[in-house]
Design an enzyme around this catalytic site. Structure first.
Site, PDB file in Angstrom:
ATOM      1  N   ASP A  67       0.828  -1.107  -0.013  1.00 52.21           N
ATOM      2  CA  ASP A  67       0.325  -0.118  -0.088  1.00 52.21           C
ATOM      3  C   ASP A  67       0.852   1.212  -0.052  1.00 52.21           C
ATOM      4  O   ASP A  67       2.108   1.262   0.162  1.00 52.21           O
ATOM      5  CB  ASP A  67      -1.042   0.021   1.203  1.00 52.21           C
ATOM      6  CG  ASP A  67      -0.421  -0.790   2.389  1.00 52.21           C
ATOM      7  OD1 ASP A  67       0.838  -0.394   2.840  1.00 52.21           O
ATOM      8  OD2 ASP A  67      -1.181  -1.252   3.349  1.00 52.21           O
ATOM      9  N   ASN A 136      -7.992  -3.019  14.191  1.00 55.52           N
ATOM     10  CA  ASN A 136      -9.204  -3.167  13.696  1.00 55.52           C
ATOM     11  C   ASN A 136      -9.341  -4.266  12.696  1.00 55.52           C
ATOM     12  O   ASN A 136     -10.464  -4.470  12.338  1.00 55.52           O
ATOM     13  CB  ASN A 136      -9.748  -1.740  12.926  1.00 55.52           C
ATOM     14  CG  ASN A 136      -9.024  -1.456  11.720  1.00 55.52           C
ATOM     15  OD1 ASN A 136      -8.429  -2.202  11.405  1.00 55.52           O
ATOM     16  ND2 ASN A 136      -9.386  -0.481  11.074  1.00 55.52           N
ATOM     17  N   HIS A 138      -7.652  -4.770   9.919  1.00 59.33           N
ATOM     18  CA  HIS A 138      -7.494  -4.618   8.485  1.00 59.33           C
ATOM     19  C   HIS A 138      -6.196  -5.284   8.186  1.00 59.33           C
ATOM     20  O   HIS A 138      -5.293  -5.581   9.003  1.00 59.33           O
ATOM     21  CB  HIS A 138      -7.391  -3.055   7.991  1.00 59.33           C
ATOM     22  CG  HIS A 138      -6.003  -2.423   8.758  1.00 59.33           C
ATOM     23  ND1 HIS A 138      -6.171  -1.137   8.916  1.00 59.33           N
ATOM     24  CD2 HIS A 138      -4.693  -2.702   8.870  1.00 59.33           C
ATOM     25  CE1 HIS A 138      -4.936  -0.729   9.594  1.00 59.33           C
ATOM     26  NE2 HIS A 138      -4.325  -1.747   9.216  1.00 59.33           N
ATOM     27  N   GLU A 143      -9.915  -1.469   5.047  1.00 61.89           N
ATOM     28  CA  GLU A 143     -10.333  -1.499   6.410  1.00 61.89           C
ATOM     29  C   GLU A 143     -11.773  -2.233   6.379  1.00 61.89           C
ATOM     30  O   GLU A 143     -12.374  -2.507   5.500  1.00 61.89           O
ATOM     31  CB  GLU A 143     -10.772   0.047   6.449  1.00 61.89           C
ATOM     32  CG  GLU A 143      -9.686   1.034   6.514  1.00 61.89           C
ATOM     33  CD  GLU A 143      -8.582   0.823   7.725  1.00 61.89           C
ATOM     34  OE1 GLU A 143      -8.666  -0.001   8.475  1.00 61.89           O
ATOM     35  OE2 GLU A 143      -7.951   1.988   7.838  1.00 61.89           O
TER      36      GLU A 143
HETATM   37  C1  F6R Z   1       1.226  -2.083   6.134  1.00 60.32           C
HETATM   38  C2  F6R Z   1      -0.230  -2.359   6.094  1.00 60.32           C
HETATM   39  C3  F6R Z   1      -0.885  -2.475   7.346  1.00 60.32           C
HETATM   40  C4  F6R Z   1      -0.016  -2.762   8.581  1.00 60.32           C
HETATM   41  C5  F6R Z   1      -1.027  -2.682   9.751  1.00 60.32           C
HETATM   42  C6  F6R Z   1      -0.229  -2.824  11.135  1.00 60.32           C
HETATM   43  O1  F6R Z   1       1.830  -1.942   4.521  1.00 60.32           O
HETATM   44  O2  F6R Z   1      -0.667  -2.702   5.062  1.00 60.32           O
HETATM   45  O3  F6R Z   1      -1.738  -3.439   7.232  1.00 60.32           O
HETATM   46  O4  F6R Z   1       0.480  -4.107   8.388  1.00 60.32           O
HETATM   47  O5  F6R Z   1      -1.597  -1.463   9.964  1.00 60.32           O
HETATM   48  O6  F6R Z   1       0.679  -1.949  11.355  1.00 60.32           O
HETATM   49  P1  F6R Z   1       1.959  -2.191  12.468  1.00 60.32           P
HETATM   50  O7  F6R Z   1       2.658  -3.233  11.740  1.00 60.32           O
HETATM   51  O8  F6R Z   1       2.643  -0.903  12.170  1.00 60.32           O
HETATM   52  O9  F6R Z   1       1.085  -2.268  13.674  1.00 60.32           O
END
Ligand code: F6R
EC number: 3.5.99.6
Length: 256
Positions: A67, A136, A138, A143
């Site tokens: 992303d 959450n 995702h 989301e």
């Molecule tokens: C990152 C991504 C997100 C993260 C998620 C967890 O490229 O796509 O799905 O993996 O937000 O974030 P962290 O690892 O910072 O807790």
């Protein structure tokens, strides 16, 4: 789905890195899906250690980021293009021309998203997608209520996600409101997915994704549909799992 519970966050990184190293050893031009954020940091650190030791090379490996924020300049230190260069391309020695990040600065974001999926297809598809999970539920920035069939596209970040990611910015208002993210359908097409999670803050999301019903409210639950999904968690992130003892037993008795 294989669920592997290991004692510490460091063990999570080491085990996931071992899986990636095996893949790259057998397929030196493998295509990896690259997550950003905190979760895969230990994975990249262990891969870096192996590269430095001379036992692993990413020179021919291709990569697609999961992303990118919309609207952050390329050179912004928190654009995922910058993060992927800093955390993955440079330390692991990827050829920069082999790594792509969705273009969150494109004038036509729909087109950029469509071209991203086309580029993944042209590369032969993703061999192994590395994932983290949001509190959450995702994965990528899909989301809650994202379609399981979704493709790479623009999404609005949930307020919780912007709050969670504010730690990377000087001020929470600087966190972009939108992103381009691989869709759940895109992620499900990877030949293998490895999700890593550490810490009690991820326990509820892991329990819901692994054991909860298949629901768009928990995008990570889409991985229940994947034929080759591995979830590697430390004890804290595993603390909400009802069948934790069963996963430990299964892993201890895993056939060679
Ligand atoms: C990152 C991504 C997100 C993260 C998620 C967890 O490229 O796509 O799905 O993996 O937000 O974030 P962290 O690892 O910072 O807790």
């Amino acid at each position: 789905m294989e669920v592997i519970i290991v004692p510490t966050a460091q063990d999570v990184g080491e085990l996931a890195a071992a899986r990636i190293a095996d893949l790259v050893a057998s397929n030196p031009d493998a295509v990896l899906g690259l997550a950003t954020g905190s979760s895969p940091q230990g994975v990249y650190a262990e891969l870096h250690r192996r590269v430095q030791a001379g036992s692993l090379s990413f020179a021919g490996v291709r990569g697609f980021a999961l992303d990118e924020y919309v609207g952050l300049p390329l050179e912004h230190p928190e654009s995922y293009a910058s993060v992927i260069t800093r955390d993955v391309v440079e330390p692991l020695g990827f050829d920069p021309s082999n790594v792509r990040v969705p273009d969150g600065r494109a004038d036509d974001l729909d087109r950029a998203a469509q071209e991203y999926d086309e580029a993944i297809a042209q590369a032969g598809g993703i061999d192994l997608q590395i994932l983290g999970i949001g509190a959450n539920g995702h994965i990528g920035f899909n989301e809650p209520t994202s379609s399981f069939a979704s493709r790479t596209r623009i999404k609005t970040l949930a307020p919780q996600t912007r709050l969670d990611n504010a730690r990377f910015f000087d001020n929470p208002d600087q966190v972009p409101t939108h992103c381009l993210t691989q869709g759940l359908g895109t992620i499900l097409e990877a030949r293998e997915v490895v999700l890593v999670a550490q810490g009690a803050g991820k326990a509820a999301a892991i329990a819901a994704a692994v054991e909860g019903p298949l629901t768009a409210l928990v995008p990570g639950s889409a991985l229940q549909l994947h034929r080759r999904a591995t979830v590697i968690v430390d004890e804290d992130a595993a603390s909400g799992l009802k069948l934790a003892d069963y996963y430990r037993y299964t892993y201890a008795h895993k056939p060679a």
